[in-house]
Scaffold this motif. Structure first.
Motif, PDB file in Angstrom:
ATOM      1  N   LEU A 173      38.785  44.488  36.461  1.00 14.34           N
ATOM      2  CA  LEU A 173      37.243  44.656  36.390  1.00 14.34           C
ATOM      3  C   LEU A 173      36.750  45.691  37.082  1.00 14.34           C
ATOM      4  N   PHE A 174      37.185  45.767  38.218  1.00 13.91           N
ATOM      5  CA  PHE A 174      36.777  46.863  39.145  1.00 13.91           C
ATOM      6  C   PHE A 174      37.192  47.979  39.044  1.00 13.91           C
ATOM      7  N   VAL A 175      38.323  48.245  38.734  1.00 15.09           N
ATOM      8  CA  VAL A 175      38.948  49.506  38.356  1.00 15.09           C
ATOM      9  C   VAL A 175      38.174  50.144  36.957  1.00 15.09           C
ATOM     10  N   LEU A 176      37.886  49.197  35.703  1.00 12.40           N
ATOM     11  CA  LEU A 176      37.210  49.657  34.842  1.00 12.40           C
ATOM     12  C   LEU A 176      35.873  49.911  35.150  1.00 12.40           C
TER      13      LEU A 176
ATOM     14  N   TYR B 180      33.106  58.364  34.631  1.00 16.25           N
ATOM     15  CA  TYR B 180      32.805  58.946  33.279  1.00 16.25           C
ATOM     16  C   TYR B 180      31.499  59.163  33.276  1.00 16.25           C
ATOM     17  N   ALA B 181      30.569  58.495  33.442  1.00 17.80           N
ATOM     18  CA  ALA B 181      29.166  58.601  33.366  1.00 17.80           C
ATOM     19  C   ALA B 181      28.327  59.357  34.086  1.00 17.80           C
ATOM     20  N   ILE B 182      28.901  59.890  35.374  1.00 15.80           N
ATOM     21  CA  ILE B 182      28.470  60.573  36.332  1.00 15.80           C
ATOM     22  C   ILE B 182      28.222  62.140  35.584  1.00 15.80           C
ATOM     23  N   ASP B 183      26.758  62.605  35.604  1.00 16.21           N
ATOM     24  CA  ASP B 183      26.727  64.077  35.323  1.00 16.21           C
ATOM     25  C   ASP B 183      27.079  64.882  36.284  1.00 16.21           C
ATOM     26  N   TRP B 184      28.278  65.609  36.319  1.00 15.49           N
ATOM     27  CA  TRP B 184      28.575  66.354  37.373  1.00 15.49           C
ATOM     28  C   TRP B 184      28.048  67.655  37.637  1.00 15.49           C
TER      29      TRP B 184
END
Length: 64
Positions: free
Chosen positions: A11-14, A21-25
């Motif tokens: 769960l923590f790895v997910l 993935y969600a961070i806007d770099w």
């Protein structure tokens, strides 16, 4: 490693993968939009550390 620890480890790895993935770099790492993902990412990393500590403690208890 017990099944209980494996479930939380997965769960923590997910959670960590989703937050990367969600961070806007392009907006910047410490942008106001990314702060919720940064806090969630750090809590996932902290959760993995706690799982390994608990696993180590359970192995020490079995040896005694």
């Amino acid at each position: 490693m017990k099944t209980f620890y494996k479930i939380f480890l997965i769960l923590f790895v997910l959670f960590i993968g989703f937050n990367f993935y969600a961070i806007d770099w392009r907006a910047g790492f410490f942008d106001e939009e990314n702060t919720k993902f940064i806090f969630s990412l750090s809590s996932g990393i902290l959760g993995i550390i706690v799982v390994y500590i608990l696993h180590t403690w359970s192995k020490l208890a079995e040896k005694k």
